[in-house]
Scaffold this motif. Structure first.
Motif, PDB file in Angstrom:
ATOM      1  N   GLY A   9      40.587 115.516  62.648  1.00  0.00           N
ATOM      2  CA  GLY A   9      41.215 114.339  63.259  1.00  0.00           C
ATOM      3  C   GLY A   9      40.207 113.623  64.142  1.00  0.00           C
ATOM      4  N   GLY A  11      40.637 110.753  65.787  1.00  0.00           N
ATOM      5  CA  GLY A  11      41.281 109.742  66.633  1.00  0.00           C
ATOM      6  C   GLY A  11      40.852 109.915  68.075  1.00  0.00           C
ATOM      7  N   PHE A  12      41.759 109.606  68.996  1.00  0.00           N
ATOM      8  CA  PHE A  12      41.425 109.679  70.419  1.00  0.00           C
ATOM      9  C   PHE A  12      40.954 111.081  70.813  1.00  0.00           C
ATOM     10  N   CYS A  13      41.785 112.092  70.529  1.00  0.00           N
ATOM     11  CA  CYS A  13      41.475 113.452  71.002  1.00  0.00           C
ATOM     12  C   CYS A  13      40.197 113.993  70.365  1.00  0.00           C
ATOM     13  N   GLU A  36      37.856 112.963  59.510  1.00  0.00           N
ATOM     14  CA  GLU A  36      38.906 111.936  59.603  1.00  0.00           C
ATOM     15  C   GLU A  36      39.346 111.539  58.196  1.00  0.00           C
ATOM     16  N   ARG A  37      40.661 111.484  58.003  1.00  0.00           N
ATOM     17  CA  ARG A  37      41.159 111.109  56.678  1.00  0.00           C
ATOM     18  C   ARG A  37      41.320 109.599  56.533  1.00  0.00           C
ATOM     19  N   VAL A  45      45.892 106.069  65.535  1.00  0.00           N
ATOM     20  CA  VAL A  45      46.979 105.101  65.368  1.00  0.00           C
ATOM     21  C   VAL A  45      47.019 104.121  66.541  1.00  0.00           C
ATOM     22  N   TYR A  47      44.744 102.937  68.751  1.00  0.00           N
ATOM     23  CA  TYR A  47      43.680 101.984  69.100  1.00  0.00           C
ATOM     24  C   TYR A  47      43.058 101.339  67.862  1.00  0.00           C
ATOM     25  N   LEU A  56      47.098  97.719  75.981  1.00  0.00           N
ATOM     26  CA  LEU A  56      47.188  99.030  76.620  1.00  0.00           C
ATOM     27  C   LEU A  56      48.284  98.962  77.675  1.00  0.00           C
ATOM     28  N   ASN A  57      48.940 100.093  77.928  1.00  0.00           N
ATOM     29  CA  ASN A  57      49.975 100.053  78.961  1.00  0.00           C
ATOM     30  C   ASN A  57      49.508 100.630  80.293  1.00  0.00           C
ATOM     31  N   VAL A 123      41.928 117.237  55.497  1.00  0.00           N
ATOM     32  CA  VAL A 123      41.999 118.696  55.463  1.00  0.00           C
ATOM     33  C   VAL A 123      43.421 119.078  55.090  1.00  0.00           C
ATOM     34  N   LEU A 154      45.331 116.244  65.221  1.00  0.00           N
ATOM     35  CA  LEU A 154      45.938 115.521  64.096  1.00  0.00           C
ATOM     36  C   LEU A 154      46.767 114.316  64.497  1.00  0.00           C
ATOM     37  N   GLY A 155      46.992 114.140  65.801  1.00  0.00           N
ATOM     38  CA  GLY A 155      47.787 112.989  66.251  1.00  0.00           C
ATOM     39  C   GLY A 155      49.274 113.218  66.095  1.00  0.00           C
ATOM     40  N   THR A 438      51.115 113.173  76.362  1.00  0.00           N
ATOM     41  CA  THR A 438      51.010 112.170  75.307  1.00  0.00           C
ATOM     42  C   THR A 438      50.091 111.002  75.667  1.00  0.00           C
ATOM     43  N   ALA A 440      46.773 108.870  77.299  1.00  0.00           N
ATOM     44  CA  ALA A 440      45.326 109.065  77.163  1.00  0.00           C
ATOM     45  C   ALA A 440      44.762 109.954  78.280  1.00  0.00           C
TER      46      ALA A 440
END
Ligand SMILES: Cc1cc2nc3c(=O)[nH]c(=O)nc-3n(C[C@H](O)[C@H](O)[C@H](O)COP(=O)(O)OP(=O)(O)OC[C@H]3O[C@@H](n4cnc5c(N)ncnc54)[C@H](O)[C@@H]3O)c2cc1C
Length: 470
Positions: A9, A11-13, A36-37, A45, A47, A56-57, A123, A154-155, A438, A440
């Protein structure tokens, strides 16, 4: 010695973890393999670049991906957009640019024995390696990867299967994926968004931007509550007695009463209730761990929606836009449940019951968007890798089905209750053990702690043979 750390994954993490590993490498030569797939690393998802500038919140000042350099994101943003201030709510795609840049910089500065490999592929399985105690990540269309550590980043899983979606799954007016919106809607159209959380706000904003006028929007959720707005509140203002809060941590009723008292006190002293929520947010993981399962269950059943709408807020300008849509009758927010949805020519006919009522109401719309959010219930997960891992007994769910059961640093707990020393999880399903996991900032902190733990473990490790692509 040669180590391989596979991060599934990008993404962010995955990105923040990889950057942290690159910054403080273990003593031995190490390959960090970021897998990354999707089409791009560093965005996930949240960003991704989309055709609407979702915001952004959280203000730019509070979104650094490196806790040791709190102004890092603000500096990056100001380099691109010189007039940006710390309290500004910036586009999420810009944050994705920043994450990619942060990873690139960490890669360039990394010690020579640290290598970052980027792999594009999905994966499908992670299995114990036959000849030693390492792990093997298996793909659909490329050779497996053998690794000393595998981190699942994996998000959010896909949304849960909905009985009301069965009759309309393939209909062009039904969108299971809320990011797949038609562009051509105008004032003559009507849309039902199912779910009234942050995704609903995103969709309502995007659908009402057009020059053709705004479609009539409806939203239905169980409580009919929508997220509160952000303000320029003082995030670090409340200096309450933490021990006092933690001491009542075996009763959710008591925690709630104390939170209400604190919010009232803050407001009476000229502050903002959001300061009290921020104070609670930082205590949430410790409080959560102290609550007996029955009390956690009570929280999930009775308090969670109120907590979510107060804790996860929208930027002020977005909140004002949503309020204006409601004032002008362009967005109708309903509390209730969907009974059924059936095709009605080009449109969809929705039958729903208002909360507490018996009678069925009928709504006919041009588009229904599913914004019900991710399905964290592992045993029915539509995620191929997660459901395979569960079937193999390598990961398990928590007692409340909130996510994954994990040990220290996100170590996956297997079906026999053992915390793995090789397989870790990093992402929103950590909420099973921490509740607040959950956003950032929380995930960044988990990534930093996990990176330090992995490096300590690999530096101490004196066994194992060459790893890498099999
Ligand atoms: C729409 C949205 C907006 C948000 N906005 C904010 C915000 O403004 N502020 C804030 O603090 N937080 C925000 N968040 C929360 C938080 O930042 C995200 O949830 C966070 O990005 C989660 O990171 P992640 O790495 O777990 O997931 P993601 O960033 O989604 O990354 C997961 C990645 O793993 C890949 N993947 C999954 N399975 C596999 C596999 N089997 N093989 C290979 N790759 C795989 C996916 O393709 C994906 O790219 C937002 C979340 C969402 C969903």
């Amino acid at each position: 010695m040669h180590n391989t750390i596979a991060i599934v994954g990008g993404g962010f993490c995955g990105t923040v973890l990889a950057a942290n590993l690159l910054r403080c490498p273990p003593a031995d030569t190490t390959d960090i393999v970021l897998i990354e797939r999707g089409g791009e690393m560093g965005r996930g998802v949240a960003y991704a670049e989309r055709d609407y500038p979702y915001l952004l919140n959280v203000p730019a000042l509070r979104l650094s991906a490196d806790s040791g350099d709190p102004l890092q994101f603000l500096r990056f943003a100001q380099h691109r957009l010189p007039n940006v201030g710390g309290e500004d709510f910036l586009p999420r795609a810009l944050y994705g640019d920043y994450l990619q840049d942060a990873l690139l910089k960490a890669e360039r500065k990394a010690a020579p024995h640290m290598r970052l490999q980027r792999i594009f592929g999905e994966v499908l399985r992670v299995t114990p390696h036959a000849s030693d105690d390492r792990l093997m990540a298996q793909f659909a269309d490329r050779p497996p990867l053998i690794a000393d550590r595998v981190i699942l980043a994996l998000g959010n899983p896909p949304s849960p299967p909905q009985p009301w979606a069965e009759a309309v799954g393939g209909h062009h007016a039904y969108r299971r994926d809320p990011w797949d919106l038609p562009k051509e809607l105008g004032a003559e159209h009507s849309v039902l968004i199912i779910g009234s959380g942050l995704t609903m706000v995103d969709i309502a904003s995007a659908l009402t931007r057009g020059a053709k006028g705004s479609p009539q929007l409806h939203t239905i959720s169980r409580h009919g509550l929508i997220p509160q707005s952000q303000t320029e509140f003082r995030a670090t203002e409340v200096q309450e007695d933490r021990a006092g809060f933690l001491a009542c941590g075996n009763s959710i009723r008591r925690v709630l009463a104390m939170t209400r008292e604190l919010a009232l006190k803050v407001e009476n002293e000229g502050g903002d209730w959001r300061e009290a929520i921020t104070f609670l947010r930082h205590l949430a993981p410790s409080l959560w761990r102290r609550l007996p399962v029955a009390e956690q269950q009570r929280f999930v059943r009775h308090v969670r929606t109120y907590w979510d709408t107060h804790r996860h807020r929208v930027p002020p300008q977005v909140g004002e836009h949503i309020a204006a849509l409601r004032r002008h009758g362009k967005l109708r927010v309903n509390a209730g449940r969907i009974d059924s949805i059936v095709p009605h020519g080009e449109q969809l006919q929705v039958r729903w019951r208002a909360r507490g009522g018996d009678t069925l109401a009928v709504l006919t719309v041009d588009l229904v968007v599913n914004a019900t959010g991710p399905d964290y219930v592992l045993k029915r997960s539509a995620d191929a890798l997660l459901s395979w891992l569960r079937g193999a007994g390598l990961v398990t769910e928590d007692a409340l089905n909130l996510g994954l059961r994990t040990g220290p640093y996100g170590a996956c707990v297997d079906a026999k209750g053992r915390a793995s020393e090789r397989l870790y999880y990093l992402g929103p399903m950590l909420r099973a053990g921490h509740w607040e996991a959950t956003a950032a900032t929380e995930l960044r902190d988990h990534a930093e702690r996990l990176a330090a733990h992995l490096i300590r473990g690999l530096s101490a490790n004196t066994t194992g043979g060459p790893a890498g692509l099999a």
